[in-house]
Design a protein around this motif. Structure first.
Motif, PDB file in Angstrom:
ATOM      1  N   ALA A  32      -4.575  -4.602  24.208  1.00 47.70           N
ATOM      2  CA  ALA A  32      -5.776  -4.383  25.044  1.00 47.70           C
ATOM      3  C   ALA A  32      -5.132  -3.556  26.407  1.00 47.70           C
ATOM      4  O   ALA A  32      -5.807  -2.758  26.825  1.00 47.70           O
ATOM      5  CB  ALA A  32      -6.468  -5.775  25.358  1.00 47.70           C
ATOM      6  N   SER A  33      -4.126  -4.336  26.763  1.00 48.39           N
ATOM      7  CA  SER A  33      -3.467  -3.259  27.808  1.00 48.39           C
ATOM      8  C   SER A  33      -3.401  -1.981  27.612  1.00 48.39           C
ATOM      9  O   SER A  33      -3.073  -1.030  28.656  1.00 48.39           O
ATOM     10  CB  SER A  33      -2.313  -4.167  28.521  1.00 48.39           C
ATOM     11  OG  SER A  33      -1.387  -4.105  27.750  1.00 48.39           O
ATOM     12  N   CYS A  34      -3.033  -1.526  26.356  1.00 54.78           N
ATOM     13  CA  CYS A  34      -2.518  -0.168  25.908  1.00 54.78           C
ATOM     14  C   CYS A  34      -3.826   0.604  25.681  1.00 54.78           C
ATOM     15  O   CYS A  34      -3.748   1.673  25.014  1.00 54.78           O
ATOM     16  CB  CYS A  34      -1.574  -0.232  24.929  1.00 54.78           C
ATOM     17  SG  CYS A  34       0.154  -0.572  25.500  1.00 54.78           S
ATOM     18  N   HIS A  35      -5.023  -0.182  25.739  1.00 57.18           N
ATOM     19  CA  HIS A  35      -6.125   0.396  25.209  1.00 57.18           C
ATOM     20  C   HIS A  35      -6.273   0.815  23.492  1.00 57.18           C
ATOM     21  O   HIS A  35      -6.912   1.686  23.333  1.00 57.18           O
ATOM     22  CB  HIS A  35      -6.827   1.517  26.105  1.00 57.18           C
ATOM     23  CG  HIS A  35      -7.047   1.110  27.469  1.00 57.18           C
ATOM     24  ND1 HIS A  35      -7.826   0.444  27.866  1.00 57.18           N
ATOM     25  CD2 HIS A  35      -6.061   1.371  28.532  1.00 57.18           C
ATOM     26  CE1 HIS A  35      -7.955   0.250  29.142  1.00 57.18           C
ATOM     27  NE2 HIS A  35      -6.808   0.569  29.913  1.00 57.18           N
ATOM     28  N   ALA A  64     -14.471 -12.871  17.083  1.00 55.26           N
ATOM     29  CA  ALA A  64     -15.721 -11.929  16.574  1.00 55.26           C
ATOM     30  C   ALA A  64     -16.163 -11.087  17.840  1.00 55.26           C
ATOM     31  O   ALA A  64     -16.530  -9.723  17.527  1.00 55.26           O
ATOM     32  CB  ALA A  64     -16.762 -12.757  16.005  1.00 55.26           C
ATOM     33  N   LYS A  65     -16.508 -11.432  18.927  1.00 52.34           N
ATOM     34  CA  LYS A  65     -16.992 -10.756  20.076  1.00 52.34           C
ATOM     35  C   LYS A  65     -16.085  -9.747  20.435  1.00 52.34           C
ATOM     36  O   LYS A  65     -16.310  -8.574  20.782  1.00 52.34           O
ATOM     37  CB  LYS A  65     -17.377 -11.414  21.186  1.00 52.34           C
ATOM     38  CG  LYS A  65     -18.751 -12.459  20.683  1.00 52.34           C
ATOM     39  CD  LYS A  65     -18.919 -13.334  22.198  1.00 52.34           C
ATOM     40  CE  LYS A  65     -20.286 -14.000  21.627  1.00 52.34           C
ATOM     41  NZ  LYS A  65     -20.687 -14.950  23.019  1.00 52.34           N
ATOM     42  N   ILE A  66     -14.649 -10.243  20.448  1.00 51.50           N
ATOM     43  CA  ILE A  66     -13.652  -9.231  20.713  1.00 51.50           C
ATOM     44  C   ILE A  66     -13.503  -8.142  19.816  1.00 51.50           C
ATOM     45  O   ILE A  66     -13.322  -6.874  20.309  1.00 51.50           O
ATOM     46  CB  ILE A  66     -12.425 -10.098  21.059  1.00 51.50           C
ATOM     47  CG1 ILE A  66     -12.287 -10.999  22.168  1.00 51.50           C
ATOM     48  CG2 ILE A  66     -11.295  -9.019  21.061  1.00 51.50           C
ATOM     49  CD1 ILE A  66     -11.033 -11.820  22.232  1.00 51.50           C
ATOM     50  N   GLU A  67     -13.749  -8.517  18.523  1.00 51.12           N
ATOM     51  CA  GLU A  67     -13.334  -7.589  17.509  1.00 51.12           C
ATOM     52  C   GLU A  67     -14.657  -6.675  17.705  1.00 51.12           C
ATOM     53  O   GLU A  67     -14.487  -5.272  17.775  1.00 51.12           O
ATOM     54  CB  GLU A  67     -13.789  -8.137  16.328  1.00 51.12           C
ATOM     55  CG  GLU A  67     -13.556  -7.223  15.101  1.00 51.12           C
ATOM     56  CD  GLU A  67     -13.721  -8.011  13.701  1.00 51.12           C
ATOM     57  OE1 GLU A  67     -13.345  -7.207  12.615  1.00 51.12           O
ATOM     58  OE2 GLU A  67     -13.863  -9.256  13.652  1.00 51.12           O
ATOM     59  N   ARG A  68     -15.815  -6.691  18.046  1.00 50.68           N
ATOM     60  CA  ARG A  68     -17.077  -5.706  18.042  1.00 50.68           C
ATOM     61  C   ARG A  68     -16.825  -5.085  19.253  1.00 50.68           C
ATOM     62  O   ARG A  68     -17.079  -3.927  19.257  1.00 50.68           O
ATOM     63  CB  ARG A  68     -18.285  -6.760  18.082  1.00 50.68           C
ATOM     64  CG  ARG A  68     -18.950  -7.229  16.944  1.00 50.68           C
ATOM     65  CD  ARG A  68     -20.271  -7.718  16.741  1.00 50.68           C
ATOM     66  NE  ARG A  68     -20.453  -8.826  17.818  1.00 50.68           N
ATOM     67  CZ  ARG A  68     -20.232 -10.107  17.566  1.00 50.68           C
ATOM     68  NH1 ARG A  68     -19.600 -10.529  16.230  1.00 50.68           N
ATOM     69  NH2 ARG A  68     -20.459 -10.907  18.412  1.00 50.68           N
ATOM     70  N   ALA A  69     -16.329  -5.889  20.610  1.00 53.67           N
ATOM     71  CA  ALA A  69     -16.250  -4.999  21.626  1.00 53.67           C
ATOM     72  C   ALA A  69     -15.170  -3.927  21.552  1.00 53.67           C
ATOM     73  O   ALA A  69     -15.278  -2.738  21.903  1.00 53.67           O
ATOM     74  CB  ALA A  69     -15.894  -5.856  22.877  1.00 53.67           C
ATOM     75  N   ALA A  70     -14.147  -4.446  20.781  1.00 49.73           N
ATOM     76  CA  ALA A  70     -12.832  -3.374  20.384  1.00 49.73           C
ATOM     77  C   ALA A  70     -13.522  -2.197  19.778  1.00 49.73           C
ATOM     78  O   ALA A  70     -12.967  -1.061  19.902  1.00 49.73           O
ATOM     79  CB  ALA A  70     -11.682  -4.035  19.996  1.00 49.73           C
ATOM     80  N   THR A  78     -13.764  -6.337  26.484  1.00 48.48           N
ATOM     81  CA  THR A  78     -12.700  -6.925  25.673  1.00 48.48           C
ATOM     82  C   THR A  78     -11.971  -7.607  26.427  1.00 48.48           C
ATOM     83  O   THR A  78     -11.448  -8.765  26.214  1.00 48.48           O
ATOM     84  CB  THR A  78     -12.147  -5.601  25.134  1.00 48.48           C
ATOM     85  OG1 THR A  78     -12.748  -4.753  24.335  1.00 48.48           O
ATOM     86  CG2 THR A  78     -10.770  -6.111  24.230  1.00 48.48           C
ATOM     87  N   GLU A  79     -11.410  -7.128  27.801  1.00 47.75           N
ATOM     88  CA  GLU A  79     -10.721  -7.895  28.514  1.00 47.75           C
ATOM     89  C   GLU A  79     -11.139  -9.291  29.164  1.00 47.75           C
ATOM     90  O   GLU A  79     -10.565 -10.314  29.192  1.00 47.75           O
ATOM     91  CB  GLU A  79     -10.475  -7.033  29.937  1.00 47.75           C
ATOM     92  CG  GLU A  79      -9.327  -6.025  29.495  1.00 47.75           C
ATOM     93  CD  GLU A  79      -9.526  -5.012  30.637  1.00 47.75           C
ATOM     94  OE1 GLU A  79      -9.539  -5.368  31.752  1.00 47.75           O
ATOM     95  OE2 GLU A  79      -8.878  -3.645  30.549  1.00 47.75           O
ATOM     96  N   ASN A  80     -12.671  -9.139  29.373  1.00 52.53           N
ATOM     97  CA  ASN A  80     -13.364 -10.489  29.802  1.00 52.53           C
ATOM     98  C   ASN A  80     -13.380 -11.383  28.721  1.00 52.53           C
ATOM     99  O   ASN A  80     -13.031 -12.829  28.905  1.00 52.53           O
ATOM    100  CB  ASN A  80     -14.552 -10.035  30.095  1.00 52.53           C
ATOM    101  CG  ASN A  80     -14.782  -9.205  31.577  1.00 52.53           C
ATOM    102  OD1 ASN A  80     -13.925  -9.413  32.404  1.00 52.53           O
ATOM    103  ND2 ASN A  80     -16.046  -8.860  31.861  1.00 52.53           N
ATOM    104  N   LEU A  81     -13.668 -10.963  27.648  1.00 53.62           N
ATOM    105  CA  LEU A  81     -13.627 -11.919  26.325  1.00 53.62           C
ATOM    106  C   LEU A  81     -12.237 -12.583  26.008  1.00 53.62           C
ATOM    107  O   LEU A  81     -12.111 -13.532  25.803  1.00 53.62           O
ATOM    108  CB  LEU A  81     -14.145 -11.147  25.165  1.00 53.62           C
ATOM    109  CG  LEU A  81     -15.697 -10.884  25.351  1.00 53.62           C
ATOM    110  CD1 LEU A  81     -16.087  -9.839  24.032  1.00 53.62           C
ATOM    111  CD2 LEU A  81     -16.278 -12.239  24.872  1.00 53.62           C
TER     112      LEU A  81
END
Length: 109
Positions: A32-35, A64-70, A78-81
């Motif tokens: 996530a930090s590398c986008h 699952a929410k992180i996967e969808r946001a990503a 993504t960062e919040n999740l």
């Protein structure tokens, strides 16, 4: 946990989550930090499956929410999740010794 009433098997699944959960979270955070949203989605998908196996439903839901946001390349979401997931996974890992004891006790009765 659906383990065919086999306490030893259930404990082994919890031990696997204990061994790999933190590592998965570290990789997820690094991606996530590398986008690198593709890698975030893949790691979140993997964690979602691991959580489902041990019936950690809230962790599964967050993954699952992180996967969808990503997949949507939603950096802020993504960062919040991931922040929420970090807290929830730690709570889960902190509770594993108690769960292990309960399962072991059930397996011995």
């Amino acid at each position: 946990m659906r383990c065919m009433k086999n306490a030893k098997f259930a404990v082994s699944l919890l031990d696997e989550l204990n061994r790999t959960g933190g590592q998965r979270l570290q990789r997820l955070t690094a991606h996530a930090s590398c986008h690198d949203f593709t890698a975030v989605a893949e790691e979140a998908h993997s964690l979602k499956g691991a959580a489902a196996i041990v019936c950690a439903s809230y962790i599964e839901e967050l993954a699952a929410k992180i996967e969808r946001a990503a997949r949507a390349a939603n950096s802020q979401g993504t960062e919040n999740l991931i922040s929420q997931l970090t807290h929830e996974l730690q709570r889960c890992l902190d509770d594993l010794p108690r769960l292990r004891r309960e399962l072991t006790k059930r397996g011995n009765t």
